[in-house]
Design a protein around this motif. Structure first.
Motif, PDB file in Angstrom:
ATOM      1  N   GLN A 181       0.940  -0.945   0.218  1.00  0.00           N
ATOM      2  CA  GLN A 181      -0.262  -0.260   0.818  1.00  0.00           C
ATOM      3  C   GLN A 181       0.614   1.366  -0.199  1.00  0.00           C
ATOM      4  N   GLN A 182       1.802   1.010   0.364  1.00  0.00           N
ATOM      5  CA  GLN A 182       3.138   2.320  -0.246  1.00  0.00           C
ATOM      6  C   GLN A 182       4.571   1.791  -0.311  1.00  0.00           C
ATOM      7  N   SER A 183       5.072   2.855  -0.960  1.00  0.00           N
ATOM      8  CA  SER A 183       6.202   1.785  -1.058  1.00  0.00           C
ATOM      9  C   SER A 183       7.262   1.555  -0.162  1.00  0.00           C
ATOM     10  N   THR A 184       7.929   0.533  -1.459  1.00  0.00           N
ATOM     11  CA  THR A 184       8.443  -0.872   0.006  1.00  0.00           C
ATOM     12  C   THR A 184       9.953  -1.413  -0.490  1.00  0.00           C
ATOM     13  N   LYS A 185      10.507  -1.963  -0.095  1.00  0.00           N
ATOM     14  CA  LYS A 185      12.088  -2.195  -0.198  1.00  0.00           C
ATOM     15  C   LYS A 185      11.663  -3.675  -0.090  1.00  0.00           C
ATOM     16  N   TYR A 186      11.851  -4.408  -1.197  1.00  0.00           N
ATOM     17  CA  TYR A 186      12.247  -6.005  -0.391  1.00  0.00           C
ATOM     18  C   TYR A 186      13.461  -6.742  -0.679  1.00  0.00           C
ATOM     19  N   PHE A 187      13.788  -7.743   0.028  1.00  0.00           N
ATOM     20  CA  PHE A 187      15.112  -8.284   0.482  1.00  0.00           C
ATOM     21  C   PHE A 187      15.082 -10.014   0.481  1.00  0.00           C
ATOM     22  N   LEU A 188      16.441 -10.362  -0.846  1.00  0.00           N
ATOM     23  CA  LEU A 188      15.969 -11.201  -1.429  1.00  0.00           C
ATOM     24  C   LEU A 188      17.402 -12.199  -0.607  1.00  0.00           C
ATOM     25  N   THR A 189      17.898 -13.166   0.072  1.00  0.00           N
ATOM     26  CA  THR A 189      19.105 -13.776   0.649  1.00  0.00           C
ATOM     27  C   THR A 189      18.715 -14.990  -0.036  1.00  0.00           C
ATOM     28  N   GLU A 190      19.956 -15.800  -0.504  1.00  0.00           N
ATOM     29  CA  GLU A 190      19.543 -17.020  -1.365  1.00  0.00           C
ATOM     30  C   GLU A 190      21.204 -18.056  -0.675  1.00  0.00           C
ATOM     31  N   VAL A 191      20.819 -19.193  -0.306  1.00  0.00           N
ATOM     32  CA  VAL A 191      21.643 -19.899  -0.472  1.00  0.00           C
ATOM     33  C   VAL A 191      22.113 -21.022  -1.656  1.00  0.00           C
TER      34      VAL A 191
END
Length: 697
Positions: A506-516
């Motif tokens: 609903q508002q500007s958001t940063k998404y983070f992905l950590t992969e192994v």
């Protein structure tokens, strides 16, 4: 128009000792000579004209090439400034025969990796020795057109398998392109430690020359102290040539004198000399050779890298000369199939006649020089761009495909490491990301050498993007990882564990992905999802009732760049007339666009009539014909009351209005001047009313 054949990457499976080995071969292609014509004008029409290709570039009498092996640093620290005239040196030059000085040059045969796999040309690497060149020094040499030659990937090459031989040849080029210049091309191979098992693969990979201290008559110049004759008709310069070189540390002046003596007999020699350490007397001897045979002296020596001389001889062999003499003008044209995998494209012409030359013009290239105006002999140096360039992107895709095709992990590593170099050279793009992921997904458990640190430790799964408020978007990470952890800037808790995540912020958001990955490498990336607010449409008025003959205007409000109504209108305000919808209920809708975001509004319209009004039955009244051309009749049953007749257009404007006496049962109408379109007929008698459409054609 000249049609050029594109480089073709061929993937061929070759069986050696019953083991399938994938190779990437670059098919040699050709194109026409890169010069259209040379026109020579004489003061008078000559009776004799002779045009010959010079035996060596710039019409030099003899040539010498020097190679310093193992990327030793004296070539840069001592020879380069002495030849180029730097650090207070006077320089050593010959001319191009037309007044331009060209410095003496030589080649560095490089070995990139120490036997433990470390880059020994990296100046900050602990394995880098002071007597070894570094990449910046090599770049300076390359940009100054000094030779850089393949001397094998390792100091002690492992040639126990075809895969390792391929790797040494390909990796030297891919790594040097990454470190030096994307344009570098290795086509001459200096055999390391007499290991001749490279030669078969070099021939298949279209190398031009192999250099070694020759050990048999198949080596050109074998058992000769003075090199070999470049005019020998037994040498095919368009094929791989095996060149024998001397490996001496003295006697350079007598060699030059001997080569000059041979040239006076019409024998034009090329002498190759290799070295590790720089001989103490080398620069002194070369200075004496410069004074005697260079620019201050006879100016008849060519001291140049092997590739430059090899390419000249190949282009000369492939080029045919044609002449047409008309009056005092000689036109020289060219034909032939010139290979597209050369570094240098040059040809020198000798022109002799019995009349003085008054003009020389060259067409098709702006890279030329000439001399001889006012004389009966002339020299013309031609050069052009003829190389067909294979981009890092094409090489990355080809080598990655080969690596993936291997069924044994220990065999995939060699093609994969070469592919890695080319992938690292590519600009950021979805293709680069995809190739990186494919390479990093390979099973590396049996590999001897790993990828560069960090190559598989980062990825880019999606670009930052903007969505509209209320929209949903799916974020996707690379597939095939061992684990995934999704988080957002709004919370530090895990919000996803799969390779994809659907969100509707609903508002500007940063998404983070950590992969192994499957071997434990951790990679991270983030994406910013910006949310764009969208104005809400509230139609004014809201739901409404529209009576007979009435009209209502709906306003969708401001804030939108485009409006699309169900009526077909595209304005902010739309007018609705009762006559458009004479019965029942309808819903009107509008879509508002702002950028790529959408808002929708609607209102319900009830089409009513005043109380006490009773409609005629449709079976009571007839219009004929309908459609018509403005001439028609209307009939109805006899009525005791007077009848009011209205004929209106689609906007409700009255065109004909009549009052009809009681007892009448019809009326004839003639208005042929009407424009084609939709019209309405209204009959009203007391409390009874009837409305119907009529089509005018």
């Amino acid at each position: 128009m000249k049609k050029y054949i594109k480089i073709l990457i061929l993937r061929i499976g070759i069986f050696v000792f019953m083991m399938p080995i994938s190779l990437t071969l670059i098919a040699q292609q050709t194109r026409p000579v890169g010069v259209d014509s040379v026109v020579v004008t004489f003061s008078r029409a000559p009776s004799q004209v002779n045009v010959l290709k010079a035996p060596l570039k710039y019409n030099k009498a003899f040539a010498i090439s020097f190679q310093e092996d193992d990327a030793m640093s004296p070539i840069f620290n001592d020879v380069y400034p002495a030849f180029e005239g730097k650090n207070n040196n006077h320089g050593m030059f010959y001319t191009n025969g037309c007044g331009t000085n060209i410095s003496f040059k030589m080649s560095s045969a490089i070995v990139i990796f120490a036997n433990n796999g470390q880059d020994q040309l990296n100046p900050i690497d602990p394995w880098h020795a002071k007597n070894i060149l570094n990449w910046d020094q090599l770049k300076t040499l390359y940009q100054s057109h000094w030779g850089i030659e393949n001397h094998g990937l390792f100091g002690r090459p492992d040639t126990s398998s075809l895969n390792l031989i391929d790797y040494a040849i390909y990796r030297t080029e891919s790594y040097a392109r990454k470190k030096l210049s994307d344009s570098i091309l290795f086509k001459t191979f200096v055999i390391p430690n007499g290991v001749t098992s490279f030669i078969g693969e070099l021939r298949r990979k279209r190398y031009h020359g192999v250099i070694d201290v020759g050990t048999g008559p198949q080596w050109i110049g074998y058992m000769s102290n003075n090199g070999f004759n470049v005019l020998s008709d037994t040498i095919n310069w368009l094929k791989l040539v095996k060149l024998s070189r001397a490996f001496t540390y003295s006697g350079f002046i007598p060699v030059a004198d001997s080569l000059y003596s041979e040239s006076k007999r019409g024998i034009h020699m090329w002498y190759l000399s290799g070295m590790h350490a720089l001989p103490n007397n080398f620069l002194g001897d070369l200075n004496q050779i410069y004074l005697t045979y260079g620019q201050p002296g006879l100016d008849n020596i060519l001291i140049a890298p092997d590739d430059e001389i090899l390419d000249y001889l190949a282009v000369k062999q492939a080029t045919r000369i044609h002449t047409i003499l008309i009056g005092n003008k000689l036109k020289i044209t060219f034909s032939g199939n010139i290979p597209t995998d050369r570094l240098y494209y040059a040809l020198t012409l000798n022109i002799r006649s019995n009349q003085s030359i008054s003009g020389i013009k060259v067409y098709g290239t702006d890279k030329y020089s000439s001399s001889g105006i006012g004389k009966d002999t002339a020299l013309v140096n031609l050069s052009w761009k003829g190389r067909e360039y294979i981009s890092a992107r094409v090489m990355a895709d080809s080598m990655a495909t080969l690596a993936i095709a291997h069924t044994v992990s220990s065999e995939s590593q060699w093609d994969a490491l070469v592919a890695m170099d080319y992938v690292q050279m590519m600009p950021d793009s979805p293709q680069k990301t995809a190739l990186t992921r494919k390479l990093c997904d390979l099973d590396q458990s049996g590999w001897v050498l790993p990828y560069d640190p960090g190559f598989c430790a980062s990825f880019h799964f999606q670009n930052d993007t903007t969505i509209c408020a209320g929209d949903c978007i799916t974020l996707r990470g690379p597939k095939g990882m061992a684990s995934y952890t999704w988080k957002s800037s709004l919370t530090n808790t895990r919000i996803g564990i799969l390779d994809s995540l659907s969100v509707s912020p609903q508002q500007s958001t940063k998404y983070f992905l950590t992969e192994v990955d499957k071997v434990g490498n951790v990679s991270k990336d983030s994406v910013q999802i910006n949310v764009k607010a969208v104005p809400e449409i509230k139609l004014h008025p809201a739901d409404t009732t529209l009576l007979i003959g009435g009209m209502v205007s709906f306003d969708a409000g401001a804030g939108f760049s485009n409006y699309y109504w169900t009526t077909g209108d595209t304005t902010r305000v739309v007018d609705i007339f009762y006559n458009d919808y004479p019965n029942g209920t309808d819903t009107i809708r509008v879509i508002g666009l702002t950028g790529f975001c959408v808002s929708v509004g609607s209102a319900v319209i009830h089409f009513g009539k005043p109380s006490g009004i009773v409609e005629f039955s449709n079976s009571d009244i007839r219009i004929f014909p309908n459609p018509n051309h403005g001439v028609f009749s209307i009939s109805w049953p006899a009525l005791s009351d007077k009848l009011l007749f209205n004929f209106t257009d689609a906007l409700g404007r009255v065109i004909v209005k009549k009052q009809i006496r009681s007892g009448a049962t019809g009326i004839n109408i003639s208005i042929p001047w009407l424009l084609p379109g939709l019209y309405f007929v209204q009959l009203k008698s007391g409390s009874r009313i009837w409305i119907n459409k009529i089509i005018i054609r």
